[in-house]
Design a protein around this motif. Structure first.
Motif, PDB file in Angstrom:
ATOM      1  N   LYS A   1      33.439  39.883  46.729  1.00 51.87           N
ATOM      2  CA  LYS A   1      34.520  38.839  45.937  1.00 51.87           C
ATOM      3  C   LYS A   1      34.565  38.617  44.571  1.00 51.87           C
ATOM      4  N   TYR A   2      35.494  38.744  44.018  1.00 47.84           N
ATOM      5  CA  TYR A   2      35.766  37.638  42.881  1.00 47.84           C
ATOM      6  C   TYR A   2      37.147  37.269  42.925  1.00 47.84           C
ATOM      7  N   VAL A   3      36.512  36.995  41.729  1.00 42.12           N
ATOM      8  CA  VAL A   3      37.546  35.238  40.617  1.00 42.12           C
ATOM      9  C   VAL A   3      37.621  35.866  39.668  1.00 42.12           C
TER      10      VAL A   3
ATOM     11  N   LEU B   1      39.682  33.939  36.129  1.00 43.13           N
ATOM     12  CA  LEU B   1      39.243  32.582  35.364  1.00 43.13           C
ATOM     13  C   LEU B   1      39.842  32.475  34.186  1.00 43.13           C
TER      14      LEU B   1
ATOM     15  N   ARG C   1      37.632  38.428  34.793  1.00 43.25           N
ATOM     16  CA  ARG C   1      37.595  38.597  36.112  1.00 43.25           C
ATOM     17  C   ARG C   1      36.099  39.231  36.597  1.00 43.25           C
TER      18      ARG C   1
ATOM     19  N   LYS D   1      31.947  37.265  42.360  1.00 41.59           N
ATOM     20  CA  LYS D   1      31.990  35.718  42.912  1.00 41.59           C
ATOM     21  C   LYS D   1      30.281  35.252  42.245  1.00 41.59           C
TER      22      LYS D   1
ATOM     23  N   ARG E   1      30.020  33.826  38.347  1.00 42.52           N
ATOM     24  CA  ARG E   1      30.298  33.008  38.204  1.00 42.52           C
ATOM     25  C   ARG E   1      30.385  32.018  37.145  1.00 42.52           C
TER      26      ARG E   1
ATOM     27  N   GLU F   1      40.343  28.403  37.246  1.00 45.65           N
ATOM     28  CA  GLU F   1      40.277  29.268  38.957  1.00 45.65           C
ATOM     29  C   GLU F   1      41.816  29.757  38.957  1.00 45.65           C
TER      30      GLU F   1
ATOM     31  N   ASP G   1      44.705  32.544  40.428  1.00 48.20           N
ATOM     32  CA  ASP G   1      46.182  33.833  41.065  1.00 48.20           C
ATOM     33  C   ASP G   1      45.901  34.882  40.519  1.00 48.20           C
TER      34      ASP G   1
END
Length: 411
Positions: free
Chosen positions: A73-75, A77, A137, A140, A143, A161, A163
């Motif tokens: 899973k990625y986030v 920022l 990017r 997760k 982070r 954070e 989209d």
């Protein structure tokens, strides 16, 4: 293949007749079966087995790597630093050094059964209609590490954070409403040769730093609504083995004799000779008048090098003395048809990246195999294939898709 089958298996040659009259389909099927039977019974089974095993292995490796990539899973920022910030470029080195903490090792079981691989982080500069954002990017799980690295150098920064902006444009090309140009960079020389870094952007006369980012950001701010410019650096933490190539090139430049690395077999074979030599010295003593110094080979050519050649050696030594990342460098320009302006959108950005090029050391050059331009053949079809290929690589932030595995840049 058909002529080979007929000539070898039936000993018939059609050179004189140059005709297939009178031959039935069943006849050729019979020849083909006999040919395969002959090849298979005379060792061809080994080739077929090898091909099947190789294909199965590649399919399995592809499957587990993609399964593992999908499980991460990625986030996204967005990083906002106050304009009043007065920190110099050295703080960015500290951030990158902190990100190198994401490097890890894997066991054989994890690598070949679970498909676990080294994760990467993507650093991006994005202009949407002239509004610029700095984006990271990352996985997760990374982070906290990413935020700590940024806050440690920029305490007043804001991290939000967001989209994924890539989803706001078409994913399949060509498209009736949008036009898209993308490219991927490579290094012109070997990756141990450095590009021009911030150390060379300081005005020695007045002691003032000339920020090369200024021209890039100015170009990105000039686009109009409906246009987007994306710049992406996919950084994969790596070990220090890439530096060995730098040592070899330095030794070659200065004509220094390279030390041969001993393998375990060399050490085992040397044991008897070492024992005999030690025993001989103990019984008979060292030869009188012998020299204790070993022949170190000819002297290096450093004293005979020009100032420019010495600068090259010093620059390579400086690059390999710092932490490195395997890097993918991509630039994209996407706009609606009515506002698409290639010179403004991509030409200015390419021009800004040329600031980091040097003739004697290294420079960025475009990967002609993947950029969205084609001159020959079915041009429109080839361009569409390249657009979809580079868009897919950018969207998943791939560190392997595209032309080659990327190159090493240090912090």
């Amino acid at each position: 293949v058909l002529f080979f089958e007929v000539a070898v298996c039936e000993k018939l040659i059609f050179v004189e007749t140059n005709s297939f009259d009178g031959l039935t389909t069943g006849y050729f099927i019979d020849l083909t079966l006999k040919s395969f039977s002959f090849v298979f019974s005379h060792g061809g089974w080994a080739i077929i087995l090898w091909a099947l095993l190789l294909g199965t292995w590649r399919y399995w490796n592809f499957y587990i790597l993609n399964a593992y990539a999908d499980s991460v899973k990625y986030v996204m920022l967005a990083i906002d630093v106050p304009k009043s910030n007065e920190n110099g470029p050295l703080v960015a080195e500290n951030i990158f050094s902190h990100l190198a903490g994401g490097h890890g090792t894997t066991t054989l079981y994890q690598r070949y059964w679970q498909g676990k691989s080294q994760l990467a982080v993507s650093l991006e500069i994005v202009s949407i209609g002239g509004y610029i954002q700095f984006i990271i990017r990352c996985p997760k799980d990374w982070r906290d590490m990413v935020e700590a690295s940024v806050y440690g150098q920029y305490p007043d920064a804001e991290i939000t954070e967001i989209d994924d902006y890539v989803q706001s444009v078409p994913q399949r090309w060509p498209h009736p409403e949008y036009t898209f140009f993308g490219l991927e960079y490579k290094l012109h020389k070997h990756e141990v040769y450095p590009i021009r870094t911030y150390l060379e952007f300081e005005d020695k006369l007045v002691g003032e730093f000339r920020d090369p980012m200024a021209a890039l950001l100015e170009s990105m701010s000039k686009i109009s609504p409906g246009e987007q410019i994306w710049i992406q650096f996919v950084l994969t933490p790596i070990n220090d083995k890439w530096k060995d190539a730098g040592d070899k090139i330095i030794n070659k430049l200065v004509s220094r004799k390279e030390k041969k690395k001993e393998t375990i077999f060399d050490k085992i074979l040397a044991v008897p000779f070492t024992v005999l030599s030690t025993f001989s010295d103990f019984v008979f003593g060292a030869a009188e008048g012998g020299s204790d110094k070993k022949d170190e080979g000819p002297p290096t050519m450093m004293m005979h090098m020009t100032p420019g050649e010495k600068d090259v050696v010093a620059a390579i030594e400086r690059k390999i003395s710092k932490i490195g990342f395997r890097t993918k460098f991509r630039i994209m320009y996407i706009a609606k048809n009515e506002v698409y302006h290639k010179a403004r959108g991509i030409g200015a950005v390419i021009g800004a990246t040329k600031q980091f090029n040097t003739i004697n050391l290294n420079r960025f050059s475009i990967q002609k195999k993947i950029w969205t331009i084609a001159y020959y053949g079915p041009v429109k079809w080839r361009v569409a294939q390249r657009q979809n290929k580079i868009m897919r690589a950018y969207r998943v932030r791939s560190d392997s898709r595209g032309a080659g595995p990327g190159f090493v840049l240090n912090i």
